[in-house]
Design a protein around this motif. Structure first.
Motif, PDB file in Angstrom:
ATOM      1  N   LEU A 176       0.946  -1.231  -0.059  1.00 20.39           N
ATOM      2  CA  LEU A 176      -0.062   0.040  -0.056  1.00 20.39           C
ATOM      3  C   LEU A 176       0.802   1.087  -0.060  1.00 20.39           C
ATOM      4  CD1 LEU A 176      -1.720   0.380   3.571  1.00 20.39           C
ATOM      5  CD2 LEU A 176       0.504  -1.069   2.946  1.00 20.39           C
ATOM      6  N   ASP A 177       0.281   2.428  -0.090  1.00 22.04           N
ATOM      7  CA  ASP A 177       0.839   3.624  -0.401  1.00 22.04           C
ATOM      8  C   ASP A 177       0.904   4.391   1.233  1.00 22.04           C
ATOM      9  OD1 ASP A 177      -1.394   5.057   0.116  1.00 22.04           O
ATOM     10  OD2 ASP A 177      -1.593   5.190  -2.130  1.00 22.04           O
ATOM     11  N   LEU A 178       1.636   5.039   1.273  1.00 19.42           N
ATOM     12  CA  LEU A 178       2.030   5.915   2.505  1.00 19.42           C
ATOM     13  C   LEU A 178       0.694   6.302   3.295  1.00 19.42           C
ATOM     14  CD1 LEU A 178       3.902   6.684   4.737  1.00 19.42           C
ATOM     15  CD2 LEU A 178       4.766   8.720   3.520  1.00 19.42           C
ATOM     16  N   SER A 179       0.045   7.226   2.296  1.00 15.03           N
ATOM     17  CA  SER A 179      -1.448   7.650   2.941  1.00 15.03           C
ATOM     18  C   SER A 179      -2.112   6.667   3.500  1.00 15.03           C
ATOM     19  CB  SER A 179      -1.933   8.591   1.676  1.00 15.03           C
ATOM     20  OG  SER A 179      -2.443   7.563   0.703  1.00 15.03           O
ATOM     21  N   LYS A 180      -2.307   5.524   2.812  1.00 15.02           N
ATOM     22  CA  LYS A 180      -3.135   4.364   3.246  1.00 15.02           C
ATOM     23  C   LYS A 180      -2.782   3.887   4.557  1.00 15.02           C
ATOM     24  CE  LYS A 180      -5.472   3.345  -1.158  1.00 15.02           C
ATOM     25  NZ  LYS A 180      -5.530   2.449  -2.094  1.00 15.02           N
ATOM     26  N   PHE A 181      -1.226   3.761   4.657  1.00 15.15           N
ATOM     27  CA  PHE A 181      -0.750   3.105   5.762  1.00 15.15           C
ATOM     28  C   PHE A 181      -0.764   4.184   7.081  1.00 15.15           C
ATOM     29  CE2 PHE A 181       3.199   2.634   8.210  1.00 15.15           C
ATOM     30  CZ  PHE A 181       3.255   1.356   8.674  1.00 15.15           C
ATOM     31  N   LEU A 182      -0.767   5.333   6.751  1.00 14.04           N
ATOM     32  CA  LEU A 182      -0.826   6.215   7.787  1.00 14.04           C
ATOM     33  C   LEU A 182      -2.431   6.236   8.468  1.00 14.04           C
ATOM     34  CD1 LEU A 182       1.397   9.430   6.794  1.00 14.04           C
ATOM     35  CD2 LEU A 182       1.803   7.617   8.603  1.00 14.04           C
ATOM     36  N   ASP A 183      -3.296   6.043   7.481  1.00 17.89           N
ATOM     37  CA  ASP A 183      -4.762   5.960   7.761  1.00 17.89           C
ATOM     38  C   ASP A 183      -4.945   4.955   8.593  1.00 17.89           C
ATOM     39  OD1 ASP A 183      -7.777   7.242   7.294  1.00 17.89           O
ATOM     40  OD2 ASP A 183      -7.756   5.093   6.589  1.00 17.89           O
ATOM     41  N   LEU A 184      -4.414   3.676   8.454  1.00 17.91           N
ATOM     42  CA  LEU A 184      -4.326   2.679   9.164  1.00 17.91           C
ATOM     43  C   LEU A 184      -3.984   2.865  10.730  1.00 17.91           C
ATOM     44  CD1 LEU A 184      -4.822  -0.520   9.544  1.00 17.91           C
ATOM     45  CD2 LEU A 184      -2.605  -1.014   8.598  1.00 17.91           C
ATOM     46  N   VAL A 231       9.330   7.603   6.884  1.00 19.25           N
ATOM     47  CA  VAL A 231       8.395   6.549   7.119  1.00 19.25           C
ATOM     48  C   VAL A 231       8.796   6.222   8.631  1.00 19.25           C
ATOM     49  CG1 VAL A 231       7.792   4.232   6.899  1.00 19.25           C
ATOM     50  CG2 VAL A 231       7.859   5.523   4.726  1.00 19.25           C
ATOM     51  N   ILE A 232      10.031   6.058   8.823  1.00 18.19           N
ATOM     52  CA  ILE A 232      10.359   5.618  10.120  1.00 18.19           C
ATOM     53  C   ILE A 232      10.033   6.767  11.375  1.00 18.19           C
ATOM     54  CG2 ILE A 232      12.520   5.287  11.922  1.00 18.19           C
ATOM     55  CD1 ILE A 232      13.811   3.907   9.287  1.00 18.19           C
ATOM     56  N   GLN A 233      10.061   7.887  10.964  1.00 16.44           N
ATOM     57  CA  GLN A 233       9.797   9.142  11.909  1.00 16.44           C
ATOM     58  C   GLN A 233       8.384   9.101  12.187  1.00 16.44           C
ATOM     59  OE1 GLN A 233      11.329  12.801  10.300  1.00 16.44           O
ATOM     60  NE2 GLN A 233      10.409  14.081  12.085  1.00 16.44           N
ATOM     61  N   LEU A 234       7.608   8.997  10.999  1.00 16.57           N
ATOM     62  CA  LEU A 234       6.102   9.412  11.289  1.00 16.57           C
ATOM     63  C   LEU A 234       5.805   7.956  12.107  1.00 16.57           C
ATOM     64  CD1 LEU A 234       5.030   9.965   7.708  1.00 16.57           C
ATOM     65  CD2 LEU A 234       4.870  11.422   9.604  1.00 16.57           C
ATOM     66  N   MET A 235       6.471   6.694  12.050  1.00 19.39           N
ATOM     67  CA  MET A 235       5.795   5.606  13.045  1.00 19.39           C
ATOM     68  C   MET A 235       6.007   6.003  14.385  1.00 19.39           C
ATOM     69  SD  MET A 235       6.181   1.978  10.839  1.00 19.39           S
ATOM     70  CE  MET A 235       8.167   1.934  10.992  1.00 19.39           C
ATOM     71  N   GLU A 236       7.371   6.363  14.469  1.00 18.44           N
ATOM     72  CA  GLU A 236       7.883   6.557  16.092  1.00 18.44           C
ATOM     73  C   GLU A 236       6.988   7.786  16.449  1.00 18.44           C
ATOM     74  OE1 GLU A 236      11.861   7.794  15.668  1.00 18.44           O
ATOM     75  OE2 GLU A 236      12.596   5.685  15.558  1.00 18.44           O
ATOM     76  N   GLN A 237       6.521   8.992  15.844  1.00 22.96           N
ATOM     77  CA  GLN A 237       5.813  10.039  16.261  1.00 22.96           C
ATOM     78  C   GLN A 237       4.136   9.440  16.658  1.00 22.96           C
ATOM     79  OE1 GLN A 237       5.880  13.125  13.370  1.00 22.96           O
ATOM     80  NE2 GLN A 237       7.704  13.643  13.837  1.00 22.96           N
ATOM     81  N   LEU A 238       3.934   8.514  16.068  1.00 30.09           N
ATOM     82  CA  LEU A 238       2.577   7.926  16.275  1.00 30.09           C
ATOM     83  C   LEU A 238       2.705   6.595  17.283  1.00 30.09           C
ATOM     84  CD1 LEU A 238       1.282   7.513  12.659  1.00 30.09           C
ATOM     85  CD2 LEU A 238       0.605   9.077  14.440  1.00 30.09           C
ATOM     86  N   GLY A 239       3.947   6.534  17.705  1.00 28.92           N
ATOM     87  CA  GLY A 239       4.032   5.481  18.977  1.00 28.92           C
ATOM     88  C   GLY A 239       4.262   4.119  18.558  1.00 28.92           C
ATOM     89  N   PHE A 240       4.548   4.040  17.343  1.00 29.11           N
ATOM     90  CA  PHE A 240       4.636   2.451  16.951  1.00 29.11           C
ATOM     91  C   PHE A 240       6.309   2.283  16.669  1.00 29.11           C
ATOM     92  CE2 PHE A 240       0.439   3.695  15.548  1.00 29.11           C
ATOM     93  CZ  PHE A 240      -0.258   2.574  16.043  1.00 29.11           C
ATOM     94  N   ASN A 241       6.597   0.969  16.969  1.00 27.64           N
ATOM     95  CA  ASN A 241       8.017   0.625  16.880  1.00 27.64           C
ATOM     96  C   ASN A 241       8.105  -0.594  16.141  1.00 27.64           C
ATOM     97  OD1 ASN A 241      10.919   0.648  17.161  1.00 27.64           O
ATOM     98  ND2 ASN A 241      10.563  -0.534  18.952  1.00 27.64           N
TER      99      ASN A 241
END
Length: 232
Positions: A21-29, A208-218
């Motif tokens: 999937l693309d980044l927008s759909k991943f972030l929505d998830l 991608v790594i930075q956005l995941m970390e900001q959302l609290g996922f590792n």
């Protein structure tokens, strides 16, 4: 409900599945903690949720004394929603090409067992998992004694997809569906690893790594096999 595809054991919870999937759909998830499921009749394949020619011939015989029989199946496609996954032990170059663009995008690696655990969060609507069977629509019969069977068969032309589906029938819930629905999932159960597009630039990977970390996922991020160094 399980409809096994040849050589695929859906009873094995360790069977590996992927979602590209693309980044927008991943972030929505990640933001919504919900999995999008598309309405069956909105898929690109016009045969989605329909029957093969031998099956349709049998159904027409039944419909002679029951005119609403065929109409019920036609409108049923508007009430069924699907989330598509790819069954494969390894990455798929073809899936990167089809589902991502401009050398950007991600792949979620999961397993059937993880999908089952993640879906346990959704208590309002019932979900089913099944592997798609690829058949000759001119010759082979699709059973119609189960409402999900039309959505677990596709033409042989799509065999490269190796598709696993999460399916839900919203008929009994009286819910209006536009393009699809979002269902609750446990994100940490759903995602085992993340693969970033093998041709993406470093800035994109870092984003991608930075956005995941900001959302609290590792999540574990694996290097794509398609990025492997040449040994000679």
């Amino acid at each position: 409900m399980y409809v096994p595809q040849k050589n695929i054991t859906l009873s094995d919870p360790d069977t590996v599945v992927w979602k590209y999937l693309d980044l927008s759909k991943f972030l929505d998830l990640l933001l919504c903690k919900k999995l999008f499921m598309a309405r069956a009749d909105k898929f690109e394949d016009q045969y989605e949720g329909t029957f093969s020619e031998p099956t349709y011939g049998e159904m027409k015989k039944i419909a002679q004394n029951n005119p609403e029989f065929l109409n019920r199946y036609k409108t049923h496609r508007e009430k069924v929603v699907i989330s598509s996954w790819h069954i494969n032990e390894h990455e798929s170059y073809a899936m990167w090409q089809i589902f991502t663009q401009n050398s950007e995008g991600l792949a979620i690696q999961s397993t059937i067992g993880r999908l089952q655990q993640a879906l346990a969060s959704e208590t309002k609507y019932e979900q089913h998992i099944g592997a798609v069977n690829y058949i000759d629509y001119k010759k082979e019969f699709i059973p119609f004694d189960d409402i999900f069977f039309p959505f677990l068969f596709k033409r042989k032309s799509f065999q490269y997809e190796g598709e696993l589906r999460i399916i839900s029938d919203y008929t009994k819930y009286g819910k209006t569906i536009n393009d699809g629905v979002k269902i609750d999932v446990d994100i940490n159960s759903l995602i085992e690893k993340i693969y970033i597009h093998p041709k993406s630039e470093n800035w994109y990977k870092n984003l991608v790594i930075q956005l995941m970390e900001q959302l609290g996922f590792n999540f574990t991020i694996e290097k794509s096999d398609l990025e492997s160094d040449i040994l000679i």
